[in-house]
Scaffold this motif. Structure first.
Motif, PDB file in Angstrom:
ATOM      1  N   GLY A  14      46.018  41.092  90.498  1.00  0.00           N
ATOM      2  CA  GLY A  14      45.439  39.159  89.754  1.00  0.00           C
ATOM      3  C   GLY A  14      46.557  38.972  88.666  1.00  0.00           C
ATOM      4  O   GLY A  14      46.828  40.079  88.060  1.00  0.00           O
ATOM      5  N   ILE A  15      47.460  37.761  89.047  1.00  0.00           N
ATOM      6  CA  ILE A  15      48.550  37.722  88.224  1.00  0.00           C
ATOM      7  C   ILE A  15      48.856  36.343  87.376  1.00  0.00           C
ATOM      8  O   ILE A  15      49.284  35.854  87.633  1.00  0.00           O
ATOM      9  CB  ILE A  15      49.699  38.485  89.210  1.00  0.00           C
ATOM     10  CG1 ILE A  15      51.139  37.871  87.358  1.00  0.00           C
ATOM     11  CG2 ILE A  15      50.441  37.620  90.211  1.00  0.00           C
ATOM     12  CD1 ILE A  15      50.828  39.644  86.928  1.00  0.00           C
ATOM     13  N   GLY A  16      47.734  36.112  86.971  1.00  0.00           N
ATOM     14  CA  GLY A  16      47.247  34.650  86.024  1.00  0.00           C
ATOM     15  C   GLY A  16      47.688  34.157  85.271  1.00  0.00           C
ATOM     16  O   GLY A  16      48.399  35.432  84.745  1.00  0.00           O
ATOM     17  N   ARG A  40      46.619  37.694  95.533  1.00  0.00           N
ATOM     18  CA  ARG A  40      45.622  37.417  97.285  1.00  0.00           C
ATOM     19  C   ARG A  40      46.908  36.685  97.814  1.00  0.00           C
ATOM     20  O   ARG A  40      47.076  36.718  98.819  1.00  0.00           O
ATOM     21  CB  ARG A  40      44.226  36.188  96.405  1.00  0.00           C
ATOM     22  CG  ARG A  40      43.863  36.191  97.581  1.00  0.00           C
ATOM     23  CD  ARG A  40      42.339  35.584  96.775  1.00  0.00           C
ATOM     24  NE  ARG A  40      42.758  34.421  96.618  1.00  0.00           N
ATOM     25  CZ  ARG A  40      42.041  33.152  96.168  1.00  0.00           C
ATOM     26  NH1 ARG A  40      40.197  33.136  96.361  1.00  0.00           N
ATOM     27  NH2 ARG A  40      42.079  32.795  95.376  1.00  0.00           N
ATOM     28  N   ARG A  41      47.307  35.810  97.118  1.00  0.00           N
ATOM     29  CA  ARG A  41      48.016  34.226  98.092  1.00  0.00           C
ATOM     30  C   ARG A  41      49.670  34.835  97.850  1.00  0.00           C
ATOM     31  O   ARG A  41      50.354  34.838  96.617  1.00  0.00           O
ATOM     32  CB  ARG A  41      47.631  32.844  97.564  1.00  0.00           C
ATOM     33  CG  ARG A  41      46.496  32.654  97.910  1.00  0.00           C
ATOM     34  CD  ARG A  41      46.217  30.907  96.764  1.00  0.00           C
ATOM     35  NE  ARG A  41      46.299  31.313  96.048  1.00  0.00           N
ATOM     36  CZ  ARG A  41      46.725  29.646  95.569  1.00  0.00           C
ATOM     37  NH1 ARG A  41      47.296  28.692  96.198  1.00  0.00           N
ATOM     38  NH2 ARG A  41      46.420  29.822  94.012  1.00  0.00           N
ATOM     39  N   ALA A  42      50.432  34.501  99.201  1.00  0.00           N
ATOM     40  CA  ALA A  42      51.860  34.419  98.941  1.00  0.00           C
ATOM     41  C   ALA A  42      52.780  33.877  98.136  1.00  0.00           C
ATOM     42  O   ALA A  42      53.276  34.075  97.133  1.00  0.00           O
ATOM     43  CB  ALA A  42      52.275  34.486 100.588  1.00  0.00           C
ATOM     44  N   ALA A 128      40.665  36.213  73.935  1.00  0.00           N
ATOM     45  CA  ALA A 128      41.316  35.953  73.675  1.00  0.00           C
ATOM     46  C   ALA A 128      42.290  34.407  75.088  1.00  0.00           C
ATOM     47  O   ALA A 128      42.369  35.756  76.290  1.00  0.00           O
ATOM     48  CB  ALA A 128      43.059  36.738  73.861  1.00  0.00           C
ATOM     49  N   GLY A 129      42.235  33.210  75.102  1.00  0.00           N
ATOM     50  CA  GLY A 129      42.626  32.902  76.418  1.00  0.00           C
ATOM     51  C   GLY A 129      43.351  31.021  76.426  1.00  0.00           C
ATOM     52  O   GLY A 129      43.148  30.551  74.950  1.00  0.00           O
ATOM     53  N   THR A 130      43.898  30.564  76.736  1.00  0.00           N
ATOM     54  CA  THR A 130      43.552  28.803  76.296  1.00  0.00           C
ATOM     55  C   THR A 130      43.337  28.772  77.822  1.00  0.00           C
ATOM     56  O   THR A 130      42.756  29.256  79.115  1.00  0.00           O
ATOM     57  CB  THR A 130      44.914  28.807  77.364  1.00  0.00           C
ATOM     58  OG1 THR A 130      45.507  28.794  78.319  1.00  0.00           O
ATOM     59  CG2 THR A 130      45.791  30.090  76.406  1.00  0.00           C
ATOM     60  N   GLU A 131      43.827  27.118  77.799  1.00  0.00           N
ATOM     61  CA  GLU A 131      42.444  26.604  79.619  1.00  0.00           C
ATOM     62  C   GLU A 131      43.643  26.249  80.402  1.00  0.00           C
ATOM     63  O   GLU A 131      43.069  25.853  81.763  1.00  0.00           O
ATOM     64  CB  GLU A 131      41.488  25.354  78.542  1.00  0.00           C
ATOM     65  CG  GLU A 131      43.231  23.870  78.741  1.00  0.00           C
ATOM     66  CD  GLU A 131      43.310  24.394  77.302  1.00  0.00           C
ATOM     67  OE1 GLU A 131      43.081  25.882  76.639  1.00  0.00           O
ATOM     68  OE2 GLU A 131      44.041  22.718  76.288  1.00  0.00           O
TER      69      GLU A 131
HETATM   70  P1  NAP Z   1      43.639  32.584  86.470  1.00  0.00           P
HETATM   71  O1  NAP Z   1      45.068  32.512  85.906  1.00  0.00           O
HETATM   72  O2  NAP Z   1      43.130  31.581  87.694  1.00  0.00           O
HETATM   73  O3  NAP Z   1      44.241  34.119  87.539  1.00  0.00           O
HETATM   74  C1  NAP Z   1      43.662  34.179  88.662  1.00  0.00           C
HETATM   75  C2  NAP Z   1      44.541  35.734  89.479  1.00  0.00           C
HETATM   76  O4  NAP Z   1      43.333  35.992  90.194  1.00  0.00           O
HETATM   77  C3  NAP Z   1      45.400  35.494  90.483  1.00  0.00           C
HETATM   78  O5  NAP Z   1      46.284  36.357  91.068  1.00  0.00           O
HETATM   79  C4  NAP Z   1      45.038  34.802  91.803  1.00  0.00           C
HETATM   80  O6  NAP Z   1      45.227  34.581  92.774  1.00  0.00           O
HETATM   81  C5  NAP Z   1      43.501  35.480  91.606  1.00  0.00           C
HETATM   82  N1  NAP Z   1      42.068  35.484  92.691  1.00  0.00           N
HETATM   83  C6  NAP Z   1      41.936  34.079  92.779  1.00  0.00           C
HETATM   84  N2  NAP Z   1      40.567  34.390  93.128  1.00  0.00           N
HETATM   85  C7  NAP Z   1      40.611  35.569  93.629  1.00  0.00           C
HETATM   86  C8  NAP Z   1      39.404  36.057  94.661  1.00  0.00           C
HETATM   87  N3  NAP Z   1      38.622  35.636  95.497  1.00  0.00           N
HETATM   88  N4  NAP Z   1      40.074  37.376  94.852  1.00  0.00           N
HETATM   89  C9  NAP Z   1      41.042  37.863  94.474  1.00  0.00           C
HETATM   90  N5  NAP Z   1      41.729  37.185  93.971  1.00  0.00           N
HETATM   91  C10 NAP Z   1      41.604  36.222  93.280  1.00  0.00           C
HETATM   92  O7  NAP Z   1      43.078  33.674  85.783  1.00  0.00           O
HETATM   93  P2  NAP Z   1      42.781  34.176  84.602  1.00  0.00           P
HETATM   94  O8  NAP Z   1      42.256  33.418  83.255  1.00  0.00           O
HETATM   95  O9  NAP Z   1      43.925  35.154  84.132  1.00  0.00           O
HETATM   96  O10 NAP Z   1      41.418  35.256  84.933  1.00  0.00           O
HETATM   97  C11 NAP Z   1      41.666  36.496  85.254  1.00  0.00           C
HETATM   98  C12 NAP Z   1      39.706  37.087  84.671  1.00  0.00           C
HETATM   99  O11 NAP Z   1      40.101  36.916  82.794  1.00  0.00           O
HETATM  100  C13 NAP Z   1      38.636  36.510  84.830  1.00  0.00           C
HETATM  101  O12 NAP Z   1      37.852  37.227  85.450  1.00  0.00           O
HETATM  102  C14 NAP Z   1      38.227  35.732  83.388  1.00  0.00           C
HETATM  103  O13 NAP Z   1      36.611  36.020  83.682  1.00  0.00           O
HETATM  104  C15 NAP Z   1      38.775  36.980  82.502  1.00  0.00           C
HETATM  105  N6  NAP Z   1      39.259  36.129  81.549  1.00  0.00           N
HETATM  106  C16 NAP Z   1      40.100  34.871  81.437  1.00  0.00           C
HETATM  107  C17 NAP Z   1      40.773  34.131  80.262  1.00  0.00           C
HETATM  108  C18 NAP Z   1      40.557  33.507  79.969  1.00  0.00           C
HETATM  109  O14 NAP Z   1      40.743  32.031  78.331  1.00  0.00           O
HETATM  110  N7  NAP Z   1      41.174  32.239  80.693  1.00  0.00           N
HETATM  111  C19 NAP Z   1      40.134  34.742  78.428  1.00  0.00           C
HETATM  112  C20 NAP Z   1      39.356  36.201  78.954  1.00  0.00           C
HETATM  113  C21 NAP Z   1      39.373  37.328  79.953  1.00  0.00           C
HETATM  114  P3  NAP Z   1      45.810  33.541  94.078  1.00  0.00           P
HETATM  115  O15 NAP Z   1      47.027  32.896  92.975  1.00  0.00           O
HETATM  116  O16 NAP Z   1      46.462  34.868  94.596  1.00  0.00           O
HETATM  117  O17 NAP Z   1      45.233  33.312  94.269  1.00  0.00           O
END
Ligand code: NAP
Length: 312
Positions: A14-16, A40-42, A128-131
């Motif tokens: 997971g590389i969001g 997950r996605r290319a 820590a995070g952003t929208e």
């Molecule tokens: P994000 O930017 O949306 O990235 C999500 C990542 O997960 C992407 O690599 C995506 O892959 C992958 N993914 C999405 N749906 C999936 C599935 N069904 N199966 C496998 N991989 C999947 O999300 P993020 O903000 O980094 O959040 C990730 C985690 O951090 C979450 O558990 C969240 O609760 C936690 N978190 C978030 C924050 C915040 O503020 N955003 C703060 C602290 C903790 P593809 O793009 O390849 O589909």
């Protein structure tokens, strides 16, 4: 003098926003010899490669975790069980497996059954995070002076917990250790319920018939604007948070509703003292947050575009 990195090979699944921010930190602070990225996605993987977030890139998570001594899942919490199941057969002995999910009890319930005896499972949550989402959203300062909570499970190896703590400290975070149950209650009140309130108030304003959409936008600086930032958070992530921290959120929501009803009564009966007392107490809490370095006292909260937020 070259210092040995804390880990030889880190696999980021997971590389969001969060995964890419971890990648930036590993590179900047030399926390690993090799970063293997899997998603997950290319398209996302290709973007991670363009951004040079890792040293190797894998659509098959097996290839990423093989030989890794630290694996971090940064996927929506509802997906953590399926991802844990998928990677389990390729995990080598002694690997630390962690995550960053915003809920802990349900992530442990989903992941732990798949964890082989020979790995160390140490769940974590950076506050820590952003929208913003996706691999472009990450930045190196995200975890700086923010807390990361570790919620070891029964039998977690203290040395593995200490190593993961050093990793997060290497990313600039302050680390606290607590039980998953306590984490979920604390986060319900400081994060999950506030997000629900923001989603709700923005939804209510959008549905109003007597106030137009354009007025909502035009006069938003009166307070509404700050809710809209939170209500712009990722729908998938937050759907999963509420479905996965149901009990704690419902418990805190019940308390919130009771307190809201008493505010409603104070307004109805003209009880200005009750309102003034509460607003004085809440102002002190805001000052405490600023004094603790968790926010600034600037009128716009010091939030220029792309700056770090106290979200999670
Ligand atoms: P994000 O930017 O949306 O990235 C999500 C990542 O997960 C992407 O690599 C995506 O892959 C992958 N993914 C999405 N749906 C999936 C599935 N069904 N199966 C496998 N991989 C999947 O999300 P993020 O903000 O980094 O959040 C990730 C985690 O951090 C979450 O558990 C969240 O609760 C936690 N978190 C978030 C924050 C915040 O503020 N955003 C703060 C602290 C903790 P593809 O793009 O390849 O589909």
């Amino acid at each position: 003098m070259t210092v040995e990195p804390l880990f030889q090979r880190v696999a980021l699944i997971g590389i969001g926003l969060i995964g890419s921010s971890i990648a930036h930190n590993i590179r900047r602070h030399g926390l690993a010899g090799h970063v293997a990225v899997s998603t997950r996605r290319a398209e996302t993987l290709a973007r991670a490669q363009e951004l040079k977030l890792g040293d190797s890139y894998h659509l098959d998570p097996h290839d990423a975790v093989r030989d890794a001594d630290l694996v971090i899942l940064s996927v929506p919490v509802g997906a953590s069980g399926a991802v844990a199941e998928a990677i389990a057969p390729a995990l080598k002995a002694g690997t630390i497996v962690s995550d960053v999910g915003s809920t802990k009890g349900s992530v442990i319930a989903q992941m732990q059954p798949h964890m082989p005896e020979h790995v160390h499972f140490v769940p974590a949550h950076p506050i820590a995070g952003t929208e913003n989402s996706g691999p472009d959203a990450g930045f190196v300062e995200l975890f700086q002076n923010r807390w990361t909570i570790l919620t070891p499970v029964e039998g977690s190896d203290p040395e593995a917990v200490a190593r993961l703590q050093r990793f997060w400290e290497g990313c600039g975070a302050m680390v606290e250790v607590m039980t998953a149950e306590h984490h979920d209650l604390v986060l319900a009140i400081v994060s999950h319920v506030p997000h629900l309130i923001a989603y709700n108030i923005v939804g209510t304003a959008a549905d109003l018939e007597t106030v137009t959409q354009s007025e909502v936008i035009k006069f938003s600086a009166s307070g509404f604007r700050d809710f809209t930032r939170i209500a712009a958070s990722d729908p998938t992530m937050w759907r999963d948070v509420f479905l996965n921290n149901r009990d704690a959120v419902l418990e805190m929501l019940a308390r919130f509703s009771e307190d809201l009803a008493s505010l409603q009564r104070a307004i109805r009966w003209g009880d200005g003292d009750a309102l003034f007392d509460l607003f004085t107490r809440t102002r002190a809490i805001r000052r405490g947050i600023v004094e603790a370095g968790q926010d600034t006292a600037k009128p716009n909260f010091g939030r220029e575009l792309g700056s770090a937020e106290g979200k999670n």
